[in-house]
Design an enzyme around this catalytic site. Sequence first.
Site, PDB file in Angstrom:
ATOM      1  N   ASP A   1      41.771  61.709  14.141  1.00 36.41           N
ATOM      2  CA  ASP A   1      41.056  61.868  14.130  1.00 36.41           C
ATOM      3  C   ASP A   1      40.904  60.886  12.904  1.00 36.41           C
ATOM      4  OD1 ASP A   1      40.224  62.024  10.932  1.00 36.41           O
ATOM      5  OD2 ASP A   1      40.687  64.485  10.702  1.00 36.41           O
ATOM      6  N   HIS A   2      40.092  59.528  12.867  1.00 42.93           N
ATOM      7  CA  HIS A   2      40.505  58.289  12.945  1.00 42.93           C
ATOM      8  C   HIS A   2      40.826  58.105  10.843  1.00 42.93           C
ATOM      9  CE1 HIS A   2      35.944  59.012  11.998  1.00 42.93           C
ATOM     10  NE2 HIS A   2      35.845  57.862  10.979  1.00 42.93           N
TER      11      HIS A   2
ATOM     12  N   HIS B   1      38.849  66.262   9.067  1.00 43.29           N
ATOM     13  CA  HIS B   1      38.853  64.866   8.074  1.00 43.29           C
ATOM     14  C   HIS B   1      39.329  66.180   6.981  1.00 43.29           C
ATOM     15  CE1 HIS B   1      37.430  62.393  10.925  1.00 43.29           C
ATOM     16  NE2 HIS B   1      36.479  62.189  10.271  1.00 43.29           N
TER      17      HIS B   1
END
Length: 502
Positions: free
Chosen positions: A178-179, A241
Amino acid sequence: MTESQAVLFTIFGATGDLAKRKLYPSLFRLYKKGELADNFAVIGTARREWSDEFYRGVILDSIKDLMRSKTEAEAFASHFYYQSHDVGDASHYITLKELGEKLKTQYKTLGNQVFFLAMAPQFFGTIAEHLKSEGILTGEGFERIVIEKPFGTSYATAKALNDSLAKVFTEEQIFRIDHYLGKEMIQAVSAVRFANPIFESLWDNQHIDNVQITFAEFIGVEDRGGYYETSGALKDMIQNHVLQVLSLIAMEKPSKFDEAHIVEQKVKALKAIRQYSPSEALENFVRGQYISGKFDGEAYKAYREEDSVSPDSQTETFAAGKFVIDNERWAGVPFYVRSGKRMTEKGTRINIVFKKSEDNLFAGSCDEPVQNVLTIYIQPTEGFSLSVNGKAAGQGFHLDPLRLSFRHDSEFLGNSPEAYEKLFLDVLKGDGTNFSHWEEAARAWELIDVVRNAWDEQTSALPTYTARSMGPKEAFDLLARDGREWTWQPDVWYRDRGYFDK
């Protein structure tokens, strides 16, 4: 040389946009910093018939803006090798294994392997099973697999995907990217909270009125219309996110600041979120889709006019909702979340809205004091601010709202590690703190599936919002019903200055 610096990367989907935009530049940054040196190699695989020479040319093009010298860039690119590959063909894995063994000896990688799957999720299980059955996994060094979202499209599909990976890899070997968790200020949320008694002592329902999390994008779906039609804002942003950020804000203080203890507290926070019934989901979540509009003289087309989008699409490009957490710390504190495309500004921020003083010493004699709000900025700038009340200069007694603010300057942001660079380094070190774990993903899907299914049963018209606004009226009504409003409303500033409908 440390053990983590000796490694063979295999990138599935090496010809794709993600690899060129994010993966290769991030690896090059690590190379420039000495985190990768002589003992690493990269195998790029995809269906296209590329040569090593052509592949290295692609690498050089992807890092051209980061080059300090051509010699350094070419030395980096020399570590890359290409293998045309069909992920469903067992014989191709034999060829892949032979190349891997050759590079292991050539670069002395100690048998350490990282597999990065920059491909559609339906291939994850197939690739993992072949890595095992064709003997590419040897157990000689560390072996880790990195996967991109989406991790499933529902709880059922996510579980099936996880089960297929779990046949081959342990949970400690699986890194679900999950950047957003790699961004500087996301990781600084815990620092702001736990390292400052001024905040940690107030971090509960006795002092906080509500929490607001906004992930706003001013761009539309661009060239991702086909993907977005199968996803929508709820699955694309809220399920992963947004809920990851929420869990970091809501979790209890871990007894130790390491992966196991942080994940334990995040999971507890997620499991404490109330599971809505279908009717409660409809009451507490709203959606919307952007329509055409004008902003600052530029015309924006509607979502249904975008490439690869159905002209009668019911896909939401905006989602907002209210989560409630049933535990002692957060009982009665709503967590409002929203995310959307074609909003007024690009911005990811957290607003912690503190309660008003019940005993207003200055009532009737001066201006109404503003609520204290702690804002954590995640992107495009990073930092935080705190709104407080002060006295206005001059005669009389009038309150003057002040903002104590800190933002990282452009030089810092230019030099700070990019999210994928941090995440790559975490993978090499075996640190899964900033990745999504199965228990987190599973609980997130349980919460989101109820909303998704309730929306799918709806026959009423999909709410709309004008391009470059902050979402449909229903999103504002959601808070107004509770006597609250969104803290961040940049559209008001632009509207007052005539930017809309020029």
